[in-house]
Design a protein around this motif. Structure first.
Motif, PDB file in Angstrom:
ATOM      1  N   CYS A 220      97.011  26.876 -24.158  1.00  0.00           N
ATOM      2  CA  CYS A 220      97.991  25.902 -24.641  1.00  0.00           C
ATOM      3  C   CYS A 220      98.703  26.470 -25.859  1.00  0.00           C
ATOM      4  O   CYS A 220      98.050  26.898 -26.816  1.00  0.00           O
ATOM      5  N   PRO A 221     100.033  26.492 -25.877  1.00  0.00           N
ATOM      6  CA  PRO A 221     100.769  27.054 -27.018  1.00  0.00           C
ATOM      7  C   PRO A 221     100.884  26.109 -28.203  1.00  0.00           C
ATOM      8  O   PRO A 221     101.362  26.511 -29.258  1.00  0.00           O
ATOM      9  N   GLY A 222     100.453  24.862 -28.056  1.00  0.00           N
ATOM     10  CA  GLY A 222     100.543  23.930 -29.166  1.00  0.00           C
ATOM     11  C   GLY A 222     100.462  22.498 -28.692  1.00  0.00           C
ATOM     12  O   GLY A 222     100.936  22.159 -27.606  1.00  0.00           O
ATOM     13  N   LYS A 223      99.843  21.646 -29.483  1.00  0.00           N
ATOM     14  CA  LYS A 223      99.674  20.246 -29.119  1.00  0.00           C
ATOM     15  C   LYS A 223     101.020  19.592 -28.818  1.00  0.00           C
ATOM     16  O   LYS A 223     101.982  19.741 -29.567  1.00  0.00           O
ATOM     17  N   GLY A 224     101.062  18.890 -27.703  1.00  0.00           N
ATOM     18  CA  GLY A 224     102.265  18.180 -27.300  1.00  0.00           C
ATOM     19  C   GLY A 224     103.264  19.014 -26.527  1.00  0.00           C
ATOM     20  O   GLY A 224     104.243  18.485 -26.010  1.00  0.00           O
ATOM     21  N   ARG A 225     103.021  20.314 -26.404  1.00  0.00           N
ATOM     22  CA  ARG A 225     103.930  21.176 -25.663  1.00  0.00           C
ATOM     23  C   ARG A 225     103.510  21.243 -24.196  1.00  0.00           C
ATOM     24  O   ARG A 225     102.350  20.972 -23.855  1.00  0.00           O
ATOM     25  N   PRO A 226     104.426  21.601 -23.288  1.00  0.00           N
ATOM     26  CA  PRO A 226     104.053  21.734 -21.884  1.00  0.00           C
ATOM     27  C   PRO A 226     102.962  22.795 -21.697  1.00  0.00           C
ATOM     28  O   PRO A 226     102.982  23.837 -22.344  1.00  0.00           O
ATOM     29  N   ALA A 227     102.033  22.505 -20.838  1.00  0.00           N
ATOM     30  CA  ALA A 227     100.980  23.470 -20.519  1.00  0.00           C
ATOM     31  C   ALA A 227     101.570  24.596 -19.673  1.00  0.00           C
ATOM     32  O   ALA A 227     102.312  24.327 -18.722  1.00  0.00           O
ATOM     33  N   PRO A 228     101.282  25.854 -19.973  1.00  0.00           N
ATOM     34  CA  PRO A 228     101.714  26.944 -19.085  1.00  0.00           C
ATOM     35  C   PRO A 228     101.098  26.757 -17.699  1.00  0.00           C
ATOM     36  O   PRO A 228      99.973  26.260 -17.572  1.00  0.00           O
ATOM     37  N   VAL A 229     101.805  27.140 -16.667  1.00  0.00           N
ATOM     38  CA  VAL A 229     101.266  26.979 -15.323  1.00  0.00           C
ATOM     39  C   VAL A 229     100.010  27.817 -15.125  1.00  0.00           C
ATOM     40  O   VAL A 229      99.149  27.480 -14.299  1.00  0.00           O
ATOM     41  N   MET A 230      99.847  28.905 -15.900  1.00  0.00           N
ATOM     42  CA  MET A 230      98.653  29.734 -15.765  1.00  0.00           C
ATOM     43  C   MET A 230      97.518  29.259 -16.676  1.00  0.00           C
ATOM     44  O   MET A 230      96.470  29.896 -16.746  1.00  0.00           O
ATOM     45  N   MET A 231      97.706  28.156 -17.347  1.00  0.00           N
ATOM     46  CA  MET A 231      96.600  27.510 -18.043  1.00  0.00           C
ATOM     47  C   MET A 231      95.729  26.803 -17.005  1.00  0.00           C
ATOM     48  O   MET A 231      96.226  26.339 -15.975  1.00  0.00           O
ATOM     49  N   GLN A 232      94.442  26.697 -17.273  1.00  0.00           N
ATOM     50  CA  GLN A 232      93.515  26.068 -16.322  1.00  0.00           C
ATOM     51  C   GLN A 232      93.611  24.541 -16.432  1.00  0.00           C
ATOM     52  O   GLN A 232      92.680  23.870 -16.863  1.00  0.00           O
TER      53      GLN A 232
END
Length: 258
Positions: A220-232
């Motif tokens: 996660c790049p930061g709270k409230g930001r969109p989750a990267p698709v390659m995040m679990q």
């Protein structure tokens, strides 16, 4: 319409999209493994932020999910259009396990929609095309019951168990393996956050195909930001909000490497 189960009731309550009113009961939540933090505010299901009236969506499907099938697969034998305009062409097949209660053609349509975007991997100079069972191909997208998915993933060197049972989906060499239970039920933090099942399905296809294309897990790049698709996202959101797309606003959207 899926071959098994009925759609849950819906209400208009998700940034312009109609969403399912059903959430997991306390008993259901207690039976699930602890899967990390929950974000209650999902992002829009497409890269566009414009609101529109869309057909009713569901959070999860009702009815039993077969825990195991016959171990063999039926293929959707259609050849689809080429998705994407430039770049290397990679061909894929689509197969559904016999005994899963799902239709190969319907699954193939959902996979094709996820990979077509806008926002999918084809936005980055890559082309994808579904081909028939006997055609030359680069990988196969399988929909498998949990027991079969667990075996197939283990053979490929991936343990998909959570709490001792097959839970996630995976990518093994040349195989994108989608767990039937996740395909039908999504995950608790998507359901409690009222993220439509269609968004989870788009995410899990793009995530596992992303592994097939050589991408690794991201954070996660930061709270409230969109989750990267390659995040679990199947396991947690960690303060991010749900996002099914590898490209946003025409640009590759990624997080820090895991």
């Amino acid at each position: 319409m899926l071959a098994v189960g009925a759609a849950v009731a819906v209400v208009a309550d998700w940034r312009g999209a109609d969403v399912g009113a059903e959430v997991l009961t306390a008993e259901e939540m207690a039976s699930r493994p602890a899967l990390g933090s929950v974000s209650a505010a999902p992002v829009t299901p497409t890269p566009s932020t414009s609101a529109s009236t869309s057909p009713p969506s569901v959070l999860r499907l009702t009815g039993p999910v077969p825990s195991r099938g016959r171990g063999d697969f039926g293929y959707d034998d259609r050849t689809g259009p080429v998705l994407g305009e430039t770049g290397t062409l990679r061909r894929y097949r689509v197969a559904v396990e016999d005994g899963s209660g799902e239709d190969a053609g319907e699954f193939a349509t959902a996979v094709g929609k996820a990979l077509a975007g806008p926002g999918s991997w084809v936005d980055g100079g890559l082309r994808l095309q579904q081909v028939g069972a006997d055609a030359r191909h680069d990988f196969t997208v399988y929909l498998a019951t949990p027991a079969t998915a667990g075996r197939m993933c283990a053979v490929g060197g991936v343990d998909i168990r959570v709490g001792g049972r097959p839970y996630t989906s995976c990518r093994a060499p040349g195989k994108v393996i989608i767990n039937l239970e996740r395909w039908r039920l999504s995950v608790p933090h998507y359901v409690s956050g009222r993220v439509p099942l269609s968004v989870y399905r788009t995410y899990v296809v793009n995530h596992e195909v992303g592994h097939q294309l050589g991408h690794r897990h991201e954070r996660c790049p930061g709270k409230g930001r969109p989750a990267p698709v390659m995040m679990q996202q199947t396991l947690f959101l960690n303060g991010c909000v749900a996002n099914p797309w590898p490209y946003r606003d025409g640009r590759r959207y990624a997080g820090p490497p895991l």
